[in-house]
Design an enzyme around this catalytic site. Structure first.
Site, PDB file in Angstrom:
ATOM      1  N   CYS A  17       0.850  -1.179   0.000  1.00 41.12           N
ATOM      2  CA  CYS A  17       0.000   0.000   0.000  1.00 41.12           C
ATOM      3  C   CYS A  17       0.894   1.239   0.000  1.00 41.12           C
ATOM      4  O   CYS A  17       1.834   1.332   0.783  1.00 41.12           O
ATOM      5  CB  CYS A  17      -0.915   0.008   1.227  1.00 41.12           C
ATOM      6  SG  CYS A  17      -2.009   1.446   1.309  1.00 41.12           S
ATOM      7  N   CYS A  25      -4.475   1.752   7.551  1.00 44.03           N
ATOM      8  CA  CYS A  25      -3.824   0.835   6.612  1.00 44.03           C
ATOM      9  C   CYS A  25      -3.700  -0.560   7.219  1.00 44.03           C
ATOM     10  O   CYS A  25      -3.305  -0.715   8.373  1.00 44.03           O
ATOM     11  CB  CYS A  25      -2.436   1.366   6.254  1.00 44.03           C
ATOM     12  SG  CYS A  25      -1.618   0.409   4.960  1.00 44.03           S
ATOM     13  N   HIS A  36      -8.262   5.059  -7.607  1.00 39.63           N
ATOM     14  CA  HIS A  36      -8.245   6.349  -8.287  1.00 39.63           C
ATOM     15  C   HIS A  36      -8.354   7.483  -7.283  1.00 39.63           C
ATOM     16  O   HIS A  36      -9.057   7.370  -6.288  1.00 39.63           O
ATOM     17  CB  HIS A  36      -9.373   6.399  -9.311  1.00 39.63           C
ATOM     18  CG  HIS A  36      -9.202   5.386 -10.392  1.00 39.63           C
ATOM     19  ND1 HIS A  36      -9.705   4.114 -10.296  1.00 39.63           N
ATOM     20  CD2 HIS A  36      -8.532   5.450 -11.558  1.00 39.63           C
ATOM     21  CE1 HIS A  36      -9.364   3.440 -11.380  1.00 39.63           C
ATOM     22  NE2 HIS A  36      -8.651   4.225 -12.162  1.00 39.63           N
ATOM     23  N   CYS A  56      -4.362  -0.472  -0.109  1.00 43.51           N
ATOM     24  CA  CYS A  56      -4.947  -1.655   0.514  1.00 43.51           C
ATOM     25  C   CYS A  56      -6.459  -1.442   0.634  1.00 43.51           C
ATOM     26  O   CYS A  56      -6.968  -0.333   0.458  1.00 43.51           O
ATOM     27  CB  CYS A  56      -4.322  -1.903   1.888  1.00 43.51           C
ATOM     28  SG  CYS A  56      -4.797  -0.708   3.155  1.00 43.51           S
ATOM     29  N   CYS A  59      -7.389   1.419   3.234  1.00 38.99           N
ATOM     30  CA  CYS A  59      -7.076   2.772   2.761  1.00 38.99           C
ATOM     31  C   CYS A  59      -7.982   3.149   1.589  1.00 38.99           C
ATOM     32  O   CYS A  59      -8.449   4.291   1.500  1.00 38.99           O
ATOM     33  CB  CYS A  59      -5.610   2.873   2.368  1.00 38.99           C
ATOM     34  SG  CYS A  59      -4.468   2.939   3.771  1.00 38.99           S
TER      35      CYS A  59
END
Length: 102
Positions: A17, A25, A36, A56, A59
């Site tokens: 990540c 996270c 995106h 990840c 996140c």
């Protein structure tokens, strides 16, 4: 989707990540996807693949506002995301998936 976009999306598999939101996270490369980033990101619309980051599951949920968080304001989450974009683009340069034209 172009072949290059597919390669960028596929490159997320097994990566670390790059968003790395503290306390959110999960640090599990098996859950990483290409997330995106930007005003047009989110579940309804997608931005282009160059404005994306390896994220990840947790996140990614924070970026798309699918997860409540009491730790960070939206601008801080956005900053984590853009730092992730920078790190992801550096990885893509190293992998030869994008290049800087001189």
């Amino acid at each position: 989707m172009t072949l290059k976009s597919k390669k960028l999306r596929d490159s997320a598999k097994g990566q670390e990540c790059q968003v790395r939101i503290p306390g959110i996270c999960n640090h599990n490369p098996e859950t990483v996807v290409l997330a995106h980033v930007g005003k047009s990101s989110g579940m309804a619309q997608k931005s282009d693949d160059i404005h994306a980051t390896f994220a990840c599951f947790d996140c990614h949920d924070a970026l798309d506002k699918r997860q409540n968080n009491d730790f960070f304001i939206p601008e801080e989450i956005e900053l984590f995301a853009w730092h992730g974009v920078q790190r992801t683009q550096k990885i893509w340069l190293e992998m030869g998936l994008i290049e800087v034209v001189k």
